[in-house]
Write a protein that holds these residues in place. Structure first.
Motif, PDB file in Angstrom:
ATOM      1  N   GLY A 136       5.424  13.778 -17.077  1.00  0.00           N
ATOM      2  CA  GLY A 136       4.502  14.180 -16.021  1.00  0.00           C
ATOM      3  C   GLY A 136       4.618  13.455 -14.695  1.00  0.00           C
ATOM      4  N   PHE A 137       5.749  12.812 -14.426  1.00  0.00           N
ATOM      5  CA  PHE A 137       5.927  12.204 -13.099  1.00  0.00           C
ATOM      6  C   PHE A 137       5.972  13.322 -12.057  1.00  0.00           C
ATOM      7  CE2 PHE A 137       7.356   8.631 -15.660  1.00  0.00           C
ATOM      8  CZ  PHE A 137       6.853   7.542 -14.943  1.00  0.00           C
ATOM      9  N   HIS A 138       5.298  13.093 -10.939  1.00  0.00           N
ATOM     10  CA  HIS A 138       5.228  14.132  -9.913  1.00  0.00           C
ATOM     11  C   HIS A 138       4.950  13.522  -8.545  1.00  0.00           C
ATOM     12  CE1 HIS A 138       1.070  13.409 -11.149  1.00  0.00           C
ATOM     13  NE2 HIS A 138       0.700  13.845  -9.949  1.00  0.00           N
ATOM     14  N   GLY A 139       5.240  14.295  -7.521  1.00  0.00           N
ATOM     15  CA  GLY A 139       4.956  13.859  -6.164  1.00  0.00           C
ATOM     16  C   GLY A 139       3.484  13.993  -5.856  1.00  0.00           C
ATOM     17  N   GLY A 140       2.932  12.975  -5.195  1.00  0.00           N
ATOM     18  CA  GLY A 140       1.512  12.979  -4.856  1.00  0.00           C
ATOM     19  C   GLY A 140       1.285  13.469  -3.441  1.00  0.00           C
ATOM     20  N   ASN A 141       0.677  14.625  -3.303  1.00  0.00           N
ATOM     21  CA  ASN A 141       0.417  15.169  -1.970  1.00  0.00           C
ATOM     22  C   ASN A 141      -0.941  14.739  -1.425  1.00  0.00           C
ATOM     23  OD1 ASN A 141       2.834  16.741  -1.511  1.00  0.00           O
ATOM     24  ND2 ASN A 141       2.130  18.037  -3.197  1.00  0.00           N
ATOM     25  N   THR A 142      -1.835  14.302  -2.320  1.00  0.00           N
ATOM     26  CA  THR A 142      -3.124  13.796  -1.855  1.00  0.00           C
ATOM     27  C   THR A 142      -2.986  12.302  -1.593  1.00  0.00           C
ATOM     28  OG1 THR A 142      -3.837  13.377  -4.121  1.00  0.00           O
ATOM     29  CG2 THR A 142      -4.394  15.518  -3.175  1.00  0.00           C
ATOM     30  N   GLU A 143      -3.579  11.835  -0.512  1.00  0.00           N
ATOM     31  CA  GLU A 143      -3.506  10.416  -0.124  1.00  0.00           C
ATOM     32  C   GLU A 143      -2.056   9.943  -0.091  1.00  0.00           C
ATOM     33  OE1 GLU A 143      -6.099   8.120  -2.612  1.00  0.00           O
ATOM     34  OE2 GLU A 143      -7.896   8.942  -1.696  1.00  0.00           O
ATOM     35  N   TYR A 144      -1.189  10.781   0.489  1.00  0.00           N
ATOM     36  CA  TYR A 144       0.249  10.486   0.545  1.00  0.00           C
ATOM     37  C   TYR A 144       0.507   9.109   1.148  1.00  0.00           C
ATOM     38  CZ  TYR A 144       5.238  11.389   1.406  1.00  0.00           C
ATOM     39  OH  TYR A 144       6.609  11.328   1.408  1.00  0.00           O
ATOM     40  N   TYR A 145      -0.292   8.751   2.166  1.00  0.00           N
ATOM     41  CA  TYR A 145      -0.054   7.498   2.870  1.00  0.00           C
ATOM     42  C   TYR A 145      -0.905   6.347   2.325  1.00  0.00           C
ATOM     43  CZ  TYR A 145       2.607  10.308   6.137  1.00  0.00           C
ATOM     44  OH  TYR A 145       3.538  11.144   6.680  1.00  0.00           O
ATOM     45  N   HIS A 146      -1.390   6.499   1.111  1.00  0.00           N
ATOM     46  CA  HIS A 146      -2.140   5.401   0.500  1.00  0.00           C
ATOM     47  C   HIS A 146      -1.175   4.311   0.054  1.00  0.00           C
ATOM     48  CE1 HIS A 146      -4.873   3.220  -2.173  1.00  0.00           C
ATOM     49  NE2 HIS A 146      -5.852   3.838  -1.563  1.00  0.00           N
ATOM     50  N   ARG A 147      -1.590   3.059   0.215  1.00  0.00           N
ATOM     51  CA  ARG A 147      -0.695   1.939  -0.100  1.00  0.00           C
ATOM     52  C   ARG A 147      -0.244   1.941  -1.559  1.00  0.00           C
ATOM     53  NH1 ARG A 147      -2.132  -3.546   3.263  1.00  0.00           N
ATOM     54  NH2 ARG A 147      -3.508  -2.095   4.322  1.00  0.00           N
ATOM     55  N   SER A 148      -1.102   2.409  -2.458  1.00  0.00           N
ATOM     56  CA  SER A 148      -0.760   2.366  -3.888  1.00  0.00           C
ATOM     57  C   SER A 148       0.472   3.203  -4.210  1.00  0.00           C
ATOM     58  CB  SER A 148      -1.951   2.854  -4.729  1.00  0.00           C
ATOM     59  OG  SER A 148      -2.241   4.205  -4.452  1.00  0.00           O
ATOM     60  N   ASN A 149       0.781   4.201  -3.367  1.00  0.00           N
ATOM     61  CA  ASN A 149       1.978   5.013  -3.599  1.00  0.00           C
ATOM     62  C   ASN A 149       3.271   4.236  -3.383  1.00  0.00           C
ATOM     63  OD1 ASN A 149       0.895   7.531  -4.388  1.00  0.00           O
ATOM     64  ND2 ASN A 149       0.310   7.967  -2.285  1.00  0.00           N
TER      65      ASN A 149
END
Length: 267
Positions: A136-149
């Motif tokens: 289930g690894f996937h690209g995160g489109n919500t909060e893309y610029y969040h530091r945790s990413n």
């Protein structure tokens, strides 16, 4: 006027004790008690602030030293996973990096067990299926610029990230399987390339679920034309610097001056 040293000492001594007697002593010396206690509180706050800053400085320098030691190795021997986990630890001094190294080791073992004696191309397909369909690894489109990413440990925990951190997970798992893959520093959208011996390279968009893409597709993802040298593999140092640049950009947007200085120091 100025409070006598003896009075101030008596007030501080009483303040260090519990009980009704010490409270009566403090009340008896009011309003001097109020001034002494407030002055002492301000001094302790200054000391605490200085010690917090010192602890942060010691932590940052320790991380810098560990990163420098990792990058003293030859390129092929640099442990990119540990380097990126140290980058996450820069912002979270309580992070234990070792369980995440073991997690990637385990993922690679599970793919290896599925693969058996198949060739690299088949093993690559199994890896893509394992990471993006089974795990289930996937690209995160919500909060893309969040530091945790930009923290690989959180990407491993949440199975969500941005192109470069998902690429790090993909690369490190693939390298453990002996697959010939490299990171490709396309502008705005980091990619992976499978480079078989004697065969043509294949670009992979890990943010898009491990899809094989063309160079024209890569330009669309980047939103601009891509120069030939931007398709050259990134070194592990370049990957880490790009991740630091991402963190620096987030800190700038958040007007976090301390974070900006921390990332600039490491850069």
């Amino acid at each position: 006027g100025k409070i006598a040293e003896e009075t101030a000492a008596r007030i501080l001594a009483a303040a260090s004790k519990d009980g009704a007697a010490s409270l009566r002593d403090l009340v008896a010396h009011r309003p001097a008690t109020m001034r002494v206690l407030r002055d002492q509180a301000r001094e302790l706050e200054r000391q605490a602030d200085r010690l917090r800053k010192l602890a942060e400085e010691v932590h940052r320098r320790a991380i810098e030293r560990e990163l420098a030691a990792l990058f003293e190795a030859n390129e092929q021997d640099v442990d990119l996973l540990r380097a990126t986990l140290l980058l996450a630890k820069l912002d979270n001094d309580e992070l234990d990096t070792e369980p995440y190294v073991q997690m990637v080791d385990r993922m690679a073992r599970e793919v290896e067990e599925q693969a058996g004696d198949v060739g690299d191309a088949e093993k690559l397909d199994l890896l893509i299926d394992y990471l993006f369909r089974e795990s289930g690894f996937h690209g995160g489109n919500t909060e893309y610029y969040h530091r945790s990413n930009s923290y690989v440990n959180e990407v491993l925990d949440d199975r969500e990230g941005i192109p470069i951190t998902l690429s790090v997970v993909f690369l490190e798992t693939a390298w453990r399987l002996g697959l010939p893959v490299e990171g490709i520093p396309a502008p705005g959208h980091f990619l992976v390339e499978y480079r078989p011996d004697g065969g043509e390279g294949q670009l992979i968009d890990v943010f898009g679920g491990g899809k094989f893409i063309t160079r024209a597709d890569a330009a669309v993802l980047s939103g601009r034309a891509i120069e030939e040298d931007q398709f050259k593999p990134a070194t592990k140092r370049q990957i880490l610097l790009r991740m630091l640049a991402n963190l620096l950009g987030v800190a700038e947007r958040e007007r976090d001056a301390a974070g900006m200085l921390r990332y600039l120091d490491v850069i």
